[in-house]
Design a protein around this motif. Structure first.
Motif, mmCIF file in Angstrom:
data_model
loop_
_atom_site.group_PDB
_atom_site.id
_atom_site.type_symbol
_atom_site.label_atom_id
_atom_site.label_comp_id
_atom_site.label_asym_id
_atom_site.label_seq_id
_atom_site.Cartn_x
_atom_site.Cartn_y
_atom_site.Cartn_z
ATOM 1 N N MET A 91 0.826 -1.196 0.000
ATOM 2 C CA MET A 91 0.000 0.000 0.000
ATOM 3 C C MET A 91 0.869 1.258 0.000
ATOM 4 O O MET A 91 0.618 2.201 -0.767
ATOM 5 C CB MET A 91 -0.935 0.017 1.213
ATOM 6 N N ALA A 142 2.515 1.726 -3.449
ATOM 7 C CA ALA A 142 1.590 2.223 -4.465
ATOM 8 C C ALA A 142 1.349 3.716 -4.296
ATOM 9 O O ALA A 142 1.325 4.474 -5.278
ATOM 10 C CB ALA A 142 0.271 1.456 -4.386
ATOM 11 N N MET A 143 1.183 4.173 -3.067
ATOM 12 C CA MET A 143 0.919 5.590 -2.841
ATOM 13 C C MET A 143 2.136 6.449 -3.151
ATOM 14 O O MET A 143 2.009 7.555 -3.693
ATOM 15 C CB MET A 143 0.440 5.795 -1.408
ATOM 16 N N PHE A 164 -8.618 3.064 -11.902
ATOM 17 C CA PHE A 164 -7.559 3.118 -10.895
ATOM 18 C C PHE A 164 -6.290 2.531 -11.497
ATOM 19 O O PHE A 164 -6.289 1.413 -12.023
ATOM 20 C CB PHE A 164 -7.957 2.338 -9.644
ATOM 21 N N THR A 191 2.377 6.911 -6.940
ATOM 22 C CA THR A 191 1.445 7.916 -7.468
ATOM 23 C C THR A 191 1.886 9.326 -7.103
ATOM 24 O O THR A 191 1.549 10.280 -7.806
ATOM 25 C CB THR A 191 0.008 7.699 -6.970
ATOM 26 N N LEU A 209 -3.418 1.669 -9.916
ATOM 27 C CA LEU A 209 -2.828 0.623 -9.086
ATOM 28 C C LEU A 209 -3.861 0.125 -8.078
ATOM 29 O O LEU A 209 -4.774 0.854 -7.702
ATOM 30 C CB LEU A 209 -1.601 1.163 -8.326
ATOM 31 N N SER A 210 -3.708 -1.103 -7.643
ATOM 32 C CA SER A 210 -4.596 -1.637 -6.610
ATOM 33 C C SER A 210 -3.783 -2.477 -5.640
ATOM 34 O O SER A 210 -2.769 -3.082 -6.009
ATOM 35 C CB SER A 210 -5.704 -2.489 -7.226
ATOM 36 N N VAL A 219 -4.986 5.006 -6.715
ATOM 37 C CA VAL A 219 -4.802 3.741 -6.005
ATOM 38 C C VAL A 219 -6.141 3.270 -5.449
ATOM 39 O O VAL A 219 -6.882 4.046 -4.859
ATOM 40 C CB VAL A 219 -3.802 3.898 -4.833
ATOM 41 N N VAL A 233 -8.011 8.133 -4.884
ATOM 42 C CA VAL A 233 -7.720 7.051 -3.947
ATOM 43 C C VAL A 233 -9.037 6.529 -3.407
ATOM 44 O O VAL A 233 -9.838 7.282 -2.846
ATOM 45 C CB VAL A 233 -6.827 7.523 -2.782
ATOM 46 N N VAL A 255 -7.550 0.631 -2.695
ATOM 47 C CA VAL A 255 -7.113 -0.171 -1.551
ATOM 48 C C VAL A 255 -8.310 -0.925 -1.005
ATOM 49 O O VAL A 255 -9.239 -0.329 -0.464
ATOM 50 C CB VAL A 255 -6.498 0.719 -0.433
ATOM 51 N N LEU A 268 0.577 -4.717 -8.616
ATOM 52 C CA LEU A 268 -0.149 -3.479 -8.330
ATOM 53 C C LEU A 268 -0.896 -2.976 -9.563
ATOM 54 O O LEU A 268 -2.013 -2.467 -9.464
ATOM 55 C CB LEU A 268 0.823 -2.394 -7.855
#
Length: 334
Positions: free
Chosen positions: A16, A19-20, A193, A23, A195-196, A32, A175, A34, A305
């Motif tokens: 997590m 990913a943040m 989105f 971005t 990325l996840s 992202v 997000v 989540v 991701l």
């Protein structure tokens, strides 16, 4: 106002946080998503990251956080054109929000009291150049989802009603967080989105104790806790800024493009957005790590991701999407 919990002090949740950070290095990644248990630091992380980032330069009187006076929309009638510094905005989009509140609408009070037709900006205006955070995004009403899809595609918010014709920039990092047990996300929004990640509660006593210890210390003496983690956050901020500067110069070998395409085909990902996001995420990771070119290691690290939420469902495969991506990576990119 209480300071946000330091980003560096969040225990675990490495995917997590990665990913943040990616971005933050390249906001064009598309945000992202989540998904996971409640109380796993989802909203804490996004507010902590925004607080970690350097302030943005904005025109003091501009309601859409324009960087220069020339970029301010005409309808705003900006009189204060001085440039000031503001924290990176983080705007919450609550469930049940009305379309007027999101996009903006006619200022009814001004129309009634002064007889003037004036536009009252909405949440999208405030989120421009920052973060738009949606908790329980999978429960968002369909008409708001459609609206967000349009704006996410164009980067422009357009309001045509009540005699108004308004346009303004609305570029933000989206997000979303939620619990998959409470409902699925519409495929159209899911694909927006970049990325996840899937997050879980810590599964070791040591990690849980450390979470409790840090949160308790933060609540008992916030100032002292912030001071303790100030250096770590400053170091990460420097890494993000250096990566942003290096991003345009990262080399992309042709074999990496072939790897992106092969991986997406092997996973059965629809469309080309997966390859493009995978490439951008790998480039951001290379910049973060101080590399000069994208390598297969970068692709392997970010592929779960960028691609796990783009897979077609396979009722015969009980493995989760992250596990499926990891398996295909091992087979496709040895």
């Amino acid at each position: 106002m209480t300071s946000p919990f330091p980003f560096s002090a969040i225990v675990g949740q490495q995917q997590m946080k990665r990913a943040m950070v990616l971005t933050a290095i390249d906001p064009g990644l598309g945000g992202v998503l989540v998904f996971g248990d409640r109380g796993t630091g989802k909203s804490t992380a996004v507010r902590a990251l925004a607080a970690l980032l350097p302030p943005i330069t904005v025109v003091a009187g501009c309601p859409v956080n324009s960087e220069t006076p020339e970029a301010c929309p005409e309808w705003a009638n900006v009189t204060d054109r001085a440039l000031i510094q503001r924290p990176t905005p983080v705007i919450d989009l609550p469930l049940g929000v009305t379309e007027d509140r999101v996009t903006g609408a006619l200022d009814i009070e001004r129309a009634l009291t002064r007889g003037e037709k004036s536009f009252e900006p909405g949440l999208l205006a405030r989120a421009n150049r920052g973060y738009l955070y949606i908790d329980e995004v999978n429960l968002l009403e369909d008409h708001i989802v459609d609206l967000l899809l349009d704006v996410a595609q164009s980067g422009i918010n357009t309001v045509e009603r009540e005699g108004l014709s308004i346009r303004h920039a609305a570029r933000f990092v989206l997000v979303g967080s939620g619990n998959p047990e409470e409902g699925e996300l519409r495929p159209q929004l899911l694909d927006r989105f970049g990325l996840s990640v899937e997050v879980r509660s810590p599964d070791t006593i040591e990690d849980r104790v450390e979470v409790i210890r840090r949160r308790d210390a933060y609540e008992r003496d916030t100032a002292a806790f912030m001071t303790k983690w100030q250096a770590e956050d400053a170091k990460l901020r420097g890494t993000i800024l250096a990566a942003r500067a290096a991003l345009p110069d990262i080399d992309t070998p042709d074999e990496i493009l072939h790897d992106c395409a092969r991986l997406s085909i092997a996973l059965g990902a629809d469309g080309l957005r997966g390859e493009l996001t995978l490439l951008r995420a790998a480039r951001a990771l290379a910049a973060e790590q101080g590399g000069k070119r994208i390598t297969r290691d970068h692709l392997r690290d970010v592929a779960p991701l960028a691609l796990s939420h783009r897979l077609r469902r396979d009722p015969l495969d009980e493995a989760g999407s992250f596990a499926r991506v990891a398996r295909v990576i091992a087979e496709t990119l040895p």
